[in-house]
Design a protein around this motif. Structure first.
Motif, PDB file in Angstrom:
ATOM      1  N   GLU A   1       0.719 -17.774  -5.403  1.00 21.62           N
ATOM      2  CA  GLU A   1       2.123 -17.708  -5.787  1.00 21.62           C
ATOM      3  C   GLU A   1       2.440 -16.478  -6.632  1.00 21.62           C
ATOM      4  O   GLU A   1       3.614 -16.191  -6.890  1.00 21.62           O
ATOM      5  CB  GLU A   1       2.497 -18.990  -6.547  1.00 21.62           C
ATOM      6  CG  GLU A   1       2.433 -20.246  -5.676  1.00 21.62           C
ATOM      7  CD  GLU A   1       2.660 -21.529  -6.455  1.00 21.62           C
ATOM      8  OE1 GLU A   1       2.812 -21.450  -7.690  1.00 21.62           O
ATOM      9  OE2 GLU A   1       2.687 -22.605  -5.835  1.00 21.62           O
ATOM     10  N   ASP A   2       1.422 -15.760  -7.053  1.00 23.97           N
ATOM     11  CA  ASP A   2       1.606 -14.538  -7.839  1.00 23.97           C
ATOM     12  C   ASP A   2       2.111 -13.428  -6.904  1.00 23.97           C
ATOM     13  O   ASP A   2       1.413 -13.047  -5.961  1.00 23.97           O
ATOM     14  CB  ASP A   2       0.280 -14.130  -8.473  1.00 23.97           C
ATOM     15  CG  ASP A   2       0.400 -12.931  -9.408  1.00 23.97           C
ATOM     16  OD1 ASP A   2       1.345 -12.121  -9.246  1.00 23.97           O
ATOM     17  OD2 ASP A   2      -0.464 -12.783 -10.282  1.00 23.97           O
ATOM     18  N   PRO A   3       3.301 -12.882  -7.160  1.00 30.35           N
ATOM     19  CA  PRO A   3       3.841 -11.856  -6.261  1.00 30.35           C
ATOM     20  C   PRO A   3       3.006 -10.580  -6.227  1.00 30.35           C
ATOM     21  O   PRO A   3       3.101  -9.795  -5.281  1.00 30.35           O
ATOM     22  CB  PRO A   3       5.246 -11.588  -6.824  1.00 30.35           C
ATOM     23  CG  PRO A   3       5.194 -12.052  -8.241  1.00 30.35           C
ATOM     24  CD  PRO A   3       4.230 -13.198  -8.259  1.00 30.35           C
ATOM     25  N   GLY A   4       2.170 -10.360  -7.245  1.00 30.25           N
ATOM     26  CA  GLY A   4       1.356  -9.148  -7.293  1.00 30.25           C
ATOM     27  C   GLY A   4       0.065  -9.246  -6.509  1.00 30.25           C
ATOM     28  O   GLY A   4      -0.608  -8.242  -6.286  1.00 30.25           O
ATOM     29  N   ILE A   5      -0.299 -10.457  -6.094  1.00 32.11           N
ATOM     30  CA  ILE A   5      -1.527 -10.656  -5.321  1.00 32.11           C
ATOM     31  C   ILE A   5      -1.129 -10.891  -3.870  1.00 32.11           C
ATOM     32  O   ILE A   5      -0.369 -11.810  -3.554  1.00 32.11           O
ATOM     33  CB  ILE A   5      -2.349 -11.836  -5.852  1.00 32.11           C
ATOM     34  CG1 ILE A   5      -2.775 -11.556  -7.297  1.00 32.11           C
ATOM     35  CG2 ILE A   5      -3.570 -12.092  -4.970  1.00 32.11           C
ATOM     36  CD1 ILE A   5      -3.534 -12.694  -7.957  1.00 32.11           C
ATOM     37  N   ARG A   6      -1.647 -10.068  -3.005  1.00 33.01           N
ATOM     38  CA  ARG A   6      -1.235 -10.102  -1.608  1.00 33.01           C
ATOM     39  C   ARG A   6      -2.392 -10.600  -0.740  1.00 33.01           C
ATOM     40  O   ARG A   6      -3.438  -9.959  -0.652  1.00 33.01           O
ATOM     41  CB  ARG A   6      -0.743  -8.721  -1.169  1.00 33.01           C
ATOM     42  CG  ARG A   6       0.337  -8.193  -2.107  1.00 33.01           C
ATOM     43  CD  ARG A   6       0.857  -6.838  -1.742  1.00 33.01           C
ATOM     44  NE  ARG A   6       1.728  -6.824  -0.560  1.00 33.01           N
ATOM     45  CZ  ARG A   6       3.004  -7.209  -0.586  1.00 33.01           C
ATOM     46  NH1 ARG A   6       3.553  -7.660  -1.701  1.00 33.01           N
ATOM     47  NH2 ARG A   6       3.739  -7.144   0.513  1.00 33.01           N
ATOM     48  N   VAL A   7      -2.189 -11.776  -0.159  1.00 36.99           N
ATOM     49  CA  VAL A   7      -3.203 -12.404   0.689  1.00 36.99           C
ATOM     50  C   VAL A   7      -2.653 -12.474   2.113  1.00 36.99           C
ATOM     51  O   VAL A   7      -1.617 -13.107   2.351  1.00 36.99           O
ATOM     52  CB  VAL A   7      -3.558 -13.817   0.190  1.00 36.99           C
ATOM     53  CG1 VAL A   7      -4.605 -14.456   1.114  1.00 36.99           C
ATOM     54  CG2 VAL A   7      -4.067 -13.771  -1.248  1.00 36.99           C
ATOM     55  N   PHE A   8      -3.337 -11.805   3.025  1.00 37.46           N
ATOM     56  CA  PHE A   8      -2.909 -11.782   4.423  1.00 37.46           C
ATOM     57  C   PHE A   8      -4.052 -12.245   5.317  1.00 37.46           C
ATOM     58  O   PHE A   8      -5.227 -12.004   5.015  1.00 37.46           O
ATOM     59  CB  PHE A   8      -2.500 -10.373   4.848  1.00 37.46           C
ATOM     60  CG  PHE A   8      -1.164  -9.926   4.336  1.00 37.46           C
ATOM     61  CD1 PHE A   8      -0.034 -10.001   5.144  1.00 37.46           C
ATOM     62  CD2 PHE A   8      -1.029  -9.420   3.049  1.00 37.46           C
ATOM     63  CE1 PHE A   8       1.203  -9.582   4.688  1.00 37.46           C
ATOM     64  CE2 PHE A   8       0.206  -8.991   2.579  1.00 37.46           C
ATOM     65  CZ  PHE A   8       1.324  -9.078   3.404  1.00 37.46           C
ATOM     66  N   VAL A   9      -3.700 -12.877   6.413  1.00 33.80           N
ATOM     67  CA  VAL A   9      -4.698 -13.275   7.401  1.00 33.80           C
ATOM     68  C   VAL A   9      -4.370 -12.648   8.749  1.00 33.80           C
ATOM     69  O   VAL A   9      -3.206 -12.388   9.067  1.00 33.80           O
ATOM     70  CB  VAL A   9      -4.783 -14.813   7.559  1.00 33.80           C
ATOM     71  CG1 VAL A   9      -5.390 -15.439   6.306  1.00 33.80           C
ATOM     72  CG2 VAL A   9      -3.419 -15.424   7.862  1.00 33.80           C
ATOM     73  N   ALA A  10      -5.417 -12.405   9.504  1.00 31.63           N
ATOM     74  CA  ALA A  10      -5.262 -11.981  10.895  1.00 31.63           C
ATOM     75  C   ALA A  10      -5.328 -13.237  11.746  1.00 31.63           C
ATOM     76  O   ALA A  10      -6.311 -13.993  11.668  1.00 31.63           O
ATOM     77  CB  ALA A  10      -6.378 -11.016  11.285  1.00 31.63           C
TER      78      ALA A  10
ATOM     79  N   LEU B   1      -3.205  -0.732   4.408  1.00 33.19           N
ATOM     80  CA  LEU B   1      -2.824   0.594   3.933  1.00 33.19           C
ATOM     81  C   LEU B   1      -1.324   0.826   4.078  1.00 33.19           C
ATOM     82  O   LEU B   1      -0.682   1.368   3.172  1.00 33.19           O
ATOM     83  CB  LEU B   1      -3.603   1.670   4.690  1.00 33.19           C
ATOM     84  CG  LEU B   1      -3.359   3.118   4.252  1.00 33.19           C
ATOM     85  CD1 LEU B   1      -3.685   3.303   2.772  1.00 33.19           C
ATOM     86  CD2 LEU B   1      -4.184   4.079   5.103  1.00 33.19           C
ATOM     87  N   GLU B   2      -0.762   0.408   5.200  1.00 25.78           N
ATOM     88  CA  GLU B   2       0.681   0.570   5.411  1.00 25.78           C
ATOM     89  C   GLU B   2       1.466  -0.192   4.340  1.00 25.78           C
ATOM     90  O   GLU B   2       2.443   0.312   3.782  1.00 25.78           O
ATOM     91  CB  GLU B   2       1.069   0.057   6.805  1.00 25.78           C
ATOM     92  CG  GLU B   2       0.566   0.933   7.944  1.00 25.78           C
ATOM     93  CD  GLU B   2       0.818   0.307   9.310  1.00 25.78           C
ATOM     94  OE1 GLU B   2       1.410  -0.814   9.354  1.00 25.78           O
ATOM     95  OE2 GLU B   2       0.424   0.904  10.325  1.00 25.78           O
ATOM     96  N   ASP B   3       1.023  -1.403   4.040  1.00 23.77           N
ATOM     97  CA  ASP B   3       1.695  -2.222   3.037  1.00 23.77           C
ATOM     98  C   ASP B   3       1.600  -1.576   1.655  1.00 23.77           C
ATOM     99  O   ASP B   3       2.587  -1.501   0.915  1.00 23.77           O
ATOM    100  CB  ASP B   3       1.062  -3.621   3.025  1.00 23.77           C
ATOM    101  CG  ASP B   3       1.805  -4.590   2.125  1.00 23.77           C
ATOM    102  OD1 ASP B   3       3.048  -4.519   2.058  1.00 23.77           O
ATOM    103  OD2 ASP B   3       1.150  -5.419   1.475  1.00 23.77           O
ATOM    104  N   LEU B   4       0.417  -1.082   1.302  1.00 25.35           N
ATOM    105  CA  LEU B   4       0.217  -0.465  -0.009  1.00 25.35           C
ATOM    106  C   LEU B   4       1.015   0.830  -0.153  1.00 25.35           C
ATOM    107  O   LEU B   4       1.564   1.125  -1.220  1.00 25.35           O
ATOM    108  CB  LEU B   4      -1.274  -0.200  -0.235  1.00 25.35           C
ATOM    109  CG  LEU B   4      -2.109  -1.439  -0.558  1.00 25.35           C
ATOM    110  CD1 LEU B   4      -3.597  -1.128  -0.480  1.00 25.35           C
ATOM    111  CD2 LEU B   4      -1.752  -1.987  -1.942  1.00 25.35           C
ATOM    112  N   GLN B   5       1.076   1.592   0.909  1.00 20.55           N
ATOM    113  CA  GLN B   5       1.859   2.824   0.855  1.00 20.55           C
ATOM    114  C   GLN B   5       3.343   2.521   0.645  1.00 20.55           C
ATOM    115  O   GLN B   5       4.035   3.247  -0.074  1.00 20.55           O
ATOM    116  CB  GLN B   5       1.637   3.636   2.131  1.00 20.55           C
ATOM    117  CG  GLN B   5       0.256   4.291   2.194  1.00 20.55           C
ATOM    118  CD  GLN B   5      -0.030   4.952   3.518  1.00 20.55           C
ATOM    119  OE1 GLN B   5       0.520   4.576   4.551  1.00 20.55           O
ATOM    120  NE2 GLN B   5      -0.895   5.956   3.511  1.00 20.55           N
TER     121      GLN B   5
END
Length: 223
Positions: free
Chosen positions: A41-50, A94-98
């Motif tokens: 739930e922390d907006p600063g932590i980004r968890v993604f799945v393929a 990388l795209e998300d971080l940029q």
């Protein structure tokens, strides 16, 4: 393949992801299921799945520090070979971080990551998934441009039991490929913030921080 963000422990994809983590990582590296509620739930932590054909076949967690203008890759999991999961996750991340750096009015300067040294932790099988083999992962990071920070690295166990986890290197991917050192001030501030969530620090970690604080810069060297 879909790149899907998880922000809730009740998301059915999270159950699949947590099981994948347990299948791949050693126990001390996996946070308990219920303890994931706040991080997700922390907006600063980004968890993604393929997601491939409805199944979670890979995952990555990372974060961007606006004040440092650096990122940290917490983990990357490739659950199956032959699907191009690794390149897919790396590119999407990388795209998300940029985009996050651009929204911060900056160009991303680099990304930290921890990587097992296979010459010290050969016994880790990582679920028998070949792309997760420590030798393979180390070579992949090297090809992506990561370099090892030249100091003995330990980190606190995610069990929060005060034990030190060894056998890893702290690495950094400079967006400027010519960079060959980092200021220790950045490293120390980053590590202190990153491990704030674990109050029980091993003494070896505290000693490592003190040794870093006594220096101005740390070299970035090839694996």
């Amino acid at each position: 393949m879909e790149y899907s963000r998880i922000t809730n422990i009740k998301d059915p994809l999270f159950k699949q992801m947590h099981q994948l983590m347990q299948d791949v990582f050693p126990p001390e590296e996996v946070l308990e299921f219920d303890l994931w509620k706040e991080p997700l739930e922390d907006p600063g932590i980004r968890v993604f799945v393929a997601v491939y054909e409805g199944k979670v076949v890979g995952a990555t967690e990372y974060r961007y520090y606006e004040d440092f203008n650096v990122a940290m890759t917490d983990f990357t999991i490739v659950g199956r070979a032959g699907l191009g999961i690794g390149p897919f996750l790396a590119q999407k991340r990388l795209e998300d971080l940029q985009e996050l750096a651009l929204a911060n009015g900056k160009k991303l300067s680099g990304m930290f990551a921890e990587i097992y040294d296979p010459y010290r932790v050969e016994h880790y099988e990582f679920g028998g998934v070949k792309p997760m083999n420590p030798y393979v992962r180390r070579e992949v990071l090297a090809h992506l441009g990561y370099k090892r920070l030249d100091f003995p690295y330990v980190h606190p166990s995610w069990n929060n039991d005060g034990e030190a986890v060894t056998g890893l290197d702290l690495c950094f991917l400079p967006m400027d490929g010519e960079m060959n050192e980092l200021p220790t001030d950045l490293i120390v501030k980053f590590l202190k913030r990153y491990y704030t969530v674990l109050p029980n620090k091993p003494e070896t970690w505290n000693t490592m921080i003190k040794n870093l604080e006594a220096k101005e810069k740390v070299g970035l060297i090839y694996f």
